[in-house]
Design a protein around this motif. Structure first.
Motif, PDB file in Angstrom:
ATOM      1  N   GLU A 164       0.850  -1.200   0.000  1.00 20.94           N
ATOM      2  CA  GLU A 164       0.000   0.000   0.000  1.00 20.94           C
ATOM      3  C   GLU A 164       0.891   1.258   0.000  1.00 20.94           C
ATOM      4  N   ASP A 179       1.266   3.994   1.500  1.00 23.27           N
ATOM      5  CA  ASP A 179       1.908   4.607   2.666  1.00 23.27           C
ATOM      6  C   ASP A 179       3.167   3.853   3.100  1.00 23.27           C
ATOM      7  N   HIS A 210      -3.937  -6.566   5.711  1.00 23.34           N
ATOM      8  CA  HIS A 210      -5.306  -6.393   5.281  1.00 23.34           C
ATOM      9  C   HIS A 210      -5.422  -6.288   3.766  1.00 23.34           C
ATOM     10  N   ASP A 262       0.923  -3.397   8.855  1.00 26.31           N
ATOM     11  CA  ASP A 262      -0.195  -2.628   9.424  1.00 26.31           C
ATOM     12  C   ASP A 262      -0.759  -3.241  10.712  1.00 26.31           C
TER      13      ASP A 262
HETATM   14 FE1  FEO Z   1      -2.357  -0.869   4.469  1.00 29.05          FE
HETATM   15 FE2  FEO Z   1      -0.632   1.390   6.351  1.00 29.05          FE
HETATM   16  O1  FEO Z   1      -1.261   0.592   4.790  1.00 29.05           O
END
Ligand code: FEO
Length: 414
Positions: A80, A82, A145, A164
């Motif tokens: 992801e 981030d 996730h 995460d």
């Molecule tokens: Fe699922 Fe902190 O990105």
């Protein structure tokens, strides 16, 4: 901010985002951090990167320890944005590094970057990377996730780098649980954990239970859990594992949360006798107006409470837009083991309350029907109906709650 040694030779080299208040729609009043970790060993290894806006911060932290060109391995636990959107800039500085990633992770990464010149090693659960004196073992965690997700376990340090999972959206100068609790409180930390779980991990409770059981079966000794957001669990990593098990087991307080919106205050007016009826049965109640409450905060309170009453006016024969938006979002989070009911006002045709119940059924929630719907303004008789429905709903809540926790309150009390 400089690198922080979390275990001998293993450093937090992440970035703190003090300013973010909207994390893809999730309200983050306390900011967040993007945690990544550098292992200074014979083979220098970076675990995860950070959000692209913060790449210079992690590079500064890495440079305080080593030349980025010396990085030989990069572990991508989660793709992801981030955590992986700085990868191209890091790879530009360490072009010969090998990326350790799951098969699904590699396929997804190909959609974000031109990876044709990068070297990959696709890994599965149980496979390891030796960095010289340390062994990193990978543990796939699909749908925790995202499909690509995995965790990395450093055996010699009993350290689980958990991406995460077990994280919190907290910006803080504290890097560890003990320092954060000294500076703020245990309660503040627990709130942040539940907020994060409710808004991100609520749909995945069954997978979480299975994954924690797998970790235990593998016999991994864990004395530190380092997530990709928020503080690192050093003093009490068992606490966060137990909190996740409790949440995955759908623990909740014996409370009704009333979430509503209103056009001309009629639906709002109904919340007063409803609240009084619930209280008369000895059940705790909280009232949240949607346009005054961030959606993620209302989601958290629904998650922490055993029962919800949703209030919606009828507008053009359907639910009020903010309520429809909220219930659609809630449906995606797949809440389980929560009791639901609805109420609202209408001017001519009605229909919003019926539509709310239809959505509850699509979500698989147990309901108390038929709710209360009133014409234009609640009369004294309507107020009595609201009070009575509130009382009945609270009695059903008491009965329903016993199925899960017994006659117990307070597990998640704020
Ligand atoms: Fe699922 Fe902190 O990105």
């Amino acid at each position: 901010m400089r690198a922080v040694e979390i275990k001998p030779g293993i450093y937090w080299v992440g970035a703190i985002d003090w300013a973010v208040r909207d994390f893809h729609g999730y309200v983050t009043p306390n900011g967040t951090s993007y945690n990544n970790y550098l292992i200074l060993d014979k083979h220098v290894t970076l675990v995860d990167t950070v959000k692209h806006d913060f790449c210079e911060y992690t590079l500064e932290n890495i440079r305080s320890l080593a030349d980025p060109a010396t990085i030989e391995n990069i572990v991508v636990n989660h793709i992801e944005n981030d955590h992986a959107s700085s990868l191209d800039r890091i790879m530009a500085l360490a072009p010969n590094a090998t990326i350790y990633i799951t098969e699904r992770g590699k396929k997804a990464l190909d959609r974000f970057f031109d990876t044709s010149k990068w070297t990959f090693k696709i890994v599965k659960t149980g496979q390891s990377l030796n960095t010289g004196t340390k062994t990193i073992t990978f543990l796939e965690t699909p749908m925790l996730h995202w499909p690509d997700s995995m965790m990395s376990y450093v055996k010699e340090d009993k350290l689980l780098i958990s991406q995460d999972a077990f994280g919190q959206h907290l910006a803080s100068s504290a890097r560890f649980d003990d320092a954060y609790c000294d500076q703020y409180s245990v309660t503040a930390l627990e709130h942040a954990v539940r907020d994060y779980y409710a808004n991100i991990l609520m749909p995945f409770g069954t997978l979480i239970k299975a994954k924690i059981a797998e970790i235990r079966k593998l016999g991994l000794e864990i004395d530190m859990i380092a997530p990709d957001h928020g503080i690192i669990w050093k003093k009490d990593p068992g606490k966060i594992l137990q909190m996740y098990l409790d949440m995955a087991n759908d623990k909740a307080d014996r409370r009704v949360v009333i979430v509503y919106d209103t056009m001309w205050h009629s639906t709002e007016h109904m919340t007063i006798p409803l609240m009084q009826g619930i209280q008369s049965a000895g059940v705790e109640v909280e009232v949240l107006k949607l346009r005054s409450t961030p959606m993620s905060q209302a989601i958290k309170r629904i998650w922490e409470s055993r029962a919800m009453l949703i209030g919606t006016p009828t507008l053009n024969n359907i639910m009020f837009p903010t309520v429809a938006e909220f219930l659609t979002h809630l449906r995606g989070l797949r809440p389980k083991n929560r009791l639901a009911g609805a109420f609202g006002s209408f001017g001519w045709g009605g229909g919003a309350v019926k539509e709310a119940y239809e959505l509850f059924k699509k979500m698989g929630l147990e309901t108390v029907e038929p709710g209360v719907e009133v014409l234009y303004r609640p009369s004294a008789e309507d107020e009595n109906k609201c009070f009575e429905f509130g009382r009945q709903f609270a009695e059903k809540t008491i009965e329903y709650h016993k199925k899960f926790d017994g006659n117990v309150t307070g597990e998640c009390r704020s």
